[in-house]
Write a protein that holds these residues in place. Structure first.
Motif, PDB file in Angstrom:
ATOM      1  N   SER A   8      72.291  30.887  32.668  1.00  0.00           N
ATOM      2  CA  SER A   8      74.034  30.792  32.821  1.00  0.00           C
ATOM      3  C   SER A   8      74.499  31.334  31.336  1.00  0.00           C
ATOM      4  N   CYS A  11      74.106  35.009  30.547  1.00  0.00           N
ATOM      5  CA  CYS A  11      75.084  35.855  31.154  1.00  0.00           C
ATOM      6  C   CYS A  11      76.395  35.676  30.523  1.00  0.00           C
ATOM      7  N   GLN A  67      80.164  43.872  37.945  1.00  0.00           N
ATOM      8  CA  GLN A  67      78.877  44.198  37.153  1.00  0.00           C
ATOM      9  C   GLN A  67      79.153  44.548  35.710  1.00  0.00           C
ATOM     10  N   ARG A  78      70.303  44.707  30.229  1.00  0.00           N
ATOM     11  CA  ARG A  78      70.556  43.417  30.841  1.00  0.00           C
ATOM     12  C   ARG A  78      71.965  43.718  31.767  1.00  0.00           C
ATOM     13  N   VAL A  80      74.720  41.657  34.363  1.00  0.00           N
ATOM     14  CA  VAL A  80      74.946  40.489  34.971  1.00  0.00           C
ATOM     15  C   VAL A  80      76.269  40.831  36.021  1.00  0.00           C
ATOM     16  N   VAL A 142      77.892  33.416  38.876  1.00  0.00           N
ATOM     17  CA  VAL A 142      77.366  34.559  37.973  1.00  0.00           C
ATOM     18  C   VAL A 142      75.838  34.723  37.939  1.00  0.00           C
ATOM     19  N   THR A 143      75.097  35.743  38.142  1.00  0.00           N
ATOM     20  CA  THR A 143      73.683  35.708  38.002  1.00  0.00           C
ATOM     21  C   THR A 143      73.369  37.004  36.926  1.00  0.00           C
ATOM     22  N   GLY A 144      72.302  37.003  36.496  1.00  0.00           N
ATOM     23  CA  GLY A 144      71.878  37.990  35.504  1.00  0.00           C
ATOM     24  C   GLY A 144      70.258  38.383  35.592  1.00  0.00           C
TER      25      GLY A 144
END
Length: 152
Positions: A8, A11, A67, A78, A80, A142-144
């Motif tokens: 987290s 991100c 995104q 990367r 996110v 939130v994800t990444g």
């Protein structure tokens, strides 16, 4: 290349460094994706646009996906993904402070109004004065993921 989930905190770091994102919305079972400039102030993203298809769709369905990516090269990147909810700051006295706050965050970057203020017009049509739309995306998740060359 190694692929791994981002924390987290990682991100949030990407969101804080970035200012260009792809905003996805949907209406009548149809997706729509557009680039936007944003300003991040946890736990929200702030944006600006002129009225048009994106704003019409967001008013109909406020659920969005955003995104944000950072690409160093083909093997190191990367990405996110933010899930959130759109809220508009109407141009009236009730929302004056929120609009001003969004503006103050966005103006920290040069050309912050692009592409939000750029709207194509039909040939021969002169520009009309239209109030800009300031908005916030309330982050709900939130994800990444990130890659690294050679397992770094």
């Amino acid at each position: 290349m190694i692929l791994k989930e981002m924390t987290s905190e990682d991100c949030v770091d990407v969101l804080a460094r970035g200012h260009i994102a792809h905003l996805a919305c949907a209406r009548d079972h149809r997706p729509y994706v557009v680039p936007i400039q944003y300003a991040f102030e946890s736990p929200s993203l702030y944006g600006f646009s002129m009225p048009g298809q994106k704003i019409d769709w967001l008013r109909t369905n406020p659920l969005v996906c955003i995104q944000v990516g950072e690409i160093e090269n083909n093997e190191v990147w990367r990405s996110v993904v933010v899930e959130g909810r759109y809220e508009e700051f109407p141009d009236n006295e009730q929302w004056h402070d929120e609009r001003l706050h969004a503006w103050s965050l966005l103006e920290k970057r040069s050309n912050w109004w692009e592409p939000g203020a750029m709207k194509p017009s039909p040939a021969g049509e002169t520009g009309k004065t239209v109030a800009p739309v300031f908005f916030v995306i309330h982050i709900e998740g939130v994800t990444g993921r990130q890659s690294a060359a050679g397992g770094n």
